[in-house]
Scaffold this motif. Structure first.
Motif, short mmCIF file in Angstrom:
data_model
loop_
_atom_site.label_atom_id
_atom_site.label_comp_id
_atom_site.label_asym_id
_atom_site.label_seq_id
_atom_site.Cartn_x
_atom_site.Cartn_y
_atom_site.Cartn_z
N UNK A 1 63.44 51.99 50.97
CA UNK A 1 63.31 52.97 49.71
C UNK A 1 62.75 54.29 50.44
N UNK A 2 63.33 55.34 51.09
CA UNK A 2 62.35 56.27 50.94
C UNK A 2 62.76 57.79 50.89
N UNK A 3 61.90 59.14 50.94
CA UNK A 3 62.21 60.72 50.17
C UNK A 3 62.36 61.58 51.64
N UNK A 4 63.35 62.03 52.49
CA UNK A 4 63.20 63.21 53.25
C UNK A 4 63.47 64.01 52.94
N UNK A 5 62.55 65.44 52.32
CA UNK A 5 62.87 66.88 51.66
C UNK A 5 63.59 68.11 52.79
N UNK A 6 64.38 69.10 51.89
CA UNK A 6 65.16 69.50 53.11
C UNK A 6 63.35 70.05 54.68
N UNK A 7 64.78 70.35 55.19
CA UNK A 7 63.28 70.65 56.37
C UNK A 7 62.49 69.83 57.02
N UNK A 8 61.85 68.95 56.41
CA UNK A 8 60.76 67.56 57.28
C UNK A 8 61.46 66.81 58.40
N UNK A 9 60.65 67.08 59.22
CA UNK A 9 60.67 66.53 60.04
C UNK A 9 59.92 64.76 59.74
N UNK A 10 60.85 63.87 60.35
CA UNK A 10 60.64 62.76 59.70
C UNK A 10 60.56 61.68 60.75
N UNK A 11 59.63 60.99 61.24
CA UNK A 11 59.89 60.09 62.94
C UNK A 11 59.70 58.43 61.96
N UNK A 12 60.83 57.31 61.96
CA UNK A 12 60.83 56.26 61.94
C UNK A 12 60.23 55.21 62.70
N UNK A 13 59.15 54.89 62.56
CA UNK A 13 58.28 54.08 63.76
C UNK A 13 59.07 52.18 63.25
N UNK A 14 59.15 51.43 64.06
CA UNK A 14 58.97 50.32 64.28
C UNK A 14 58.89 48.90 65.19
N UNK A 15 59.43 47.85 65.09
CA UNK A 15 59.15 47.41 66.30
C UNK A 15 60.87 47.46 66.89
N UNK A 16 61.01 47.47 68.10
CA UNK A 16 62.64 46.69 68.08
C UNK A 16 63.01 45.49 67.42
N UNK A 17 64.43 46.56 66.93
CA UNK A 17 65.65 45.08 65.48
C UNK A 17 64.76 45.69 64.45
N UNK A 18 63.66 46.85 64.32
CA UNK A 18 63.49 46.99 62.63
C UNK A 18 64.19 47.21 62.03
N UNK A 19 65.39 47.98 62.34
CA UNK A 19 66.55 49.05 61.64
C UNK A 19 65.95 50.01 61.96
N UNK A 20 65.78 50.71 62.63
CA UNK A 20 66.10 52.30 62.69
C UNK A 20 67.12 53.18 63.04
N UNK A 21 67.78 52.46 63.63
CA UNK A 21 69.22 52.90 64.70
C UNK A 21 69.88 52.89 63.45
N UNK A 22 69.66 51.43 62.78
CA UNK A 22 70.79 51.46 61.94
C UNK A 22 70.48 51.91 60.48
N UNK A 23 69.52 52.35 60.52
CA UNK A 23 69.13 53.57 59.23
C UNK A 23 69.69 55.18 59.68
#
Length: 494
Positions: free
Chosen positions: A370-392
């Motif tokens: 669960x997470x929220x990203x507001x309009x105009x926000x810059x959000x970085x998803x950080x995690x190890x390889x295979x943690x699901x960033x591309x899937x997100x």
């Protein structure tokens, strides 16, 4: 890959979808097919000319000593042959056009259907299998819808005409001949079912071979870096030999069908000689009648011979139609989104609500996120390889559907929105950039094909492409090669 001799089990033929495809093709070309049908009637009528001429010569000219009939019979025979030749040319031209139109239409519709499938479905599909179904399977229909269709139709029509004439000559002899042909036809249908299974195996192995070849060429840098050329060549050779053995089994079945049809034809001839000869000795048939009967009995067996001559094409076409129907039975994104609302305006708020996704049951790429990203926000998803960033990112783009939970856009569940309308508001730069073998300008404008030259240059400037594009001889009109092979890795990412 190994050198095993396993053969894929044939899939059940989805007859409803197959018949729907065939009927649709026939309806689309009904005018040309009706014209070809009329020509076939004329052609088959003219084809009976030699048999009729033989009877007249034997009974009329020789039997009744009427030499004056020779010239008219010869002229009539020449006219019949001319009509047969001219109508045959017109028929083959017409059905050639029909068959190629059908192949083009099927391939175009299948390509559009494949492009409309959900992106997640491609994760479980072989590229080689899809390529085979798009290119090879439609081609398998050409011979059956072209020359094969003409020969089968004309053979069947000739057989019907022959039956009518044979019954008029001697119905008891005709009943015996029809009994032999009926038994042979039943055996032929059984043989065709086995041929279908054999050609299904060849189609599946051929698709596997194509997929391996596409992967090897696409990953040639990895192959050479790992010094795996010999290993790949051995793997390719093993699969090629599996394909060879599958074709041997298929053509063994084809040979059996051809032998069966030849045996049936021989039995018919022997029956006519035996029973017809007795009828002629008893005075029920004249010598001319017997010769005519022999010629017509040969024409009666022509459908069996035509099926046997095209059994390989029929087997491949049956497999192709079944494989095409399987792909078209998969629901597209538009099919699944039918009835959902479009999203015209977007503020830009994105949220995951207890979202989980698994590529395979029990193997979670994301779980209860669960997470929220507001309009105009810059959000970085950080995690190890295979943690699901591309899937997100794929979930946000609507390329995947959550296994559980929701993707919310401005508070609306993405599952309740037509994906094509949502993607009009989405832009993405992927970790592994994909470039088409077109110009740099065309690649930049791929998402907006009507973009002006100034807009393309503006986008290139923002992505720092000007630094290297200006050094290329063609500038923005330089072709980048397949997957951007003529650019460096950093240049492709820009």
């Amino acid at each position: 890959m190994t050198a095993s001799v396993s053969v894929p089990a044939p899939v059940p033929v989805p007859w409803r979808q197959v018949l729907a495809q065939v009927s649709g093709l026939i309806r689309s070309e009904r005018k040309l097919l009706l014209g070809a049908g009329g020509l076939i009637l004329v052609n088959r009528g003219a084809a009976l000319g030699p048999a009729a001429a033989s009877k007249i010569v034997i009974d009329g000219v020789v039997g009744s000593h009427r030499p004056d009939l020779l010239a008219p019979v010869a002229l009539g025979l020449v006219a019949a042959v001319a009509v047969e030749a001219a109508s045959g040319f017109a028929i083959y031209r017409a059905v050639g056009i029909v068959s190629q139109r059908a192949v083009t239409r099927v391939r175009g519709e299948l390509h559009a259907h494949v492009l409309g499938l959900p992106a997640g479905d491609f994760d479980s599909m072989s590229g080689g299998c899809l390529l085979s179904r798009l290119m090879s399977d439609p081609d398998a229909l050409r011979d059956v819808l072209g020359p094969g269709l003409v020969q089968l139709a004309s053979g069947a029509l000739t057989a019907l005409l022959a039956v009518a004439l044979l019954l008029a000559l001697d119905w008891t002899l005709t009943a015996a001949v029809l009994g032999i042909l009926a038994a042979s036809l039943a055996a032929l249908v059984l043989g065709l079912s086995r041929v279908y299974g054999a050609f299904h195996a060849t189609a599946e192995i051929s698709a596997e071979l194509t997929g391996r070849l596409v992967e090897t060429i696409g990953g040639i840098d990895a192959v050479k870096t790992a010094r795996a050329e010999r290993r790949e060549a051995y793997s390719f050779a093993c699969t090629s030999h599996r394909l060879l053995r599958a074709f041997v089994r298929a053509f063994s079945g084809v040979g059996g069908v051809i032998a069966l049809s030849a045996l049936a034809t021989g039995l018919v001839t022997a029956t006519v000689l035996l029973l017809g000869g007795r009828a002629a000795l008893a005075g029920r048939l004249t010598l001319g009648d017997l010769v005519l009967y022999l010629l017509l009995a040969g024409l009666l067996a022509s459908p069996l011979l035509q099926i046997a001559a095209h059994v390989a094409e029929l087997g491949r076409a049956g497999v192709a139609l079944a494989r095409i129907a399987q792909v078209r039975a998969i629901a597209t994104e538009d099919d699944r989104d039918r009835g959902l609302a479009s999203i015209a305006r977007v503020t830009g708020a994105v949220a995951f609500d207890r979202l989980s996704y698994a590529y395979m049951p029990g193997r979670w790429a994301l779980r209860d996120v669960s997470f929220e990203a507001g309009p105009g926000a810059t959000v970085a998803l950080v995690g190890l390889n295979g943690s699901g960033k591309t899937t997100a990112m794929r979930l946000i783009g609507g390329l995947l559907r959550p296994t559980a939970g929701r993707v919310l856009i401005d508070g609306r569940d993405l599952a309740d929105v037509r994906l094509r309308s949502w993607r009009a508001h989405v832009a993405a730069v992927w970790q592994e950039p994909f470039l088409f073998d077109v110009t740099i300008a065309d690649n930049i404008a791929y998402g907006r094909p009507r973009a002006s030259r100034a807009e393309i240059r503006r986008a290139g400037l923002l992505a720092h492409c000007e630094e290297f594009v200006g050094l290329l001889p063609g500038g923005y009109d330089t072709r980048v090669g397949e997957r951007g092979a003529r650019l460096s890795g950093g240049q492709r990412q820009r």
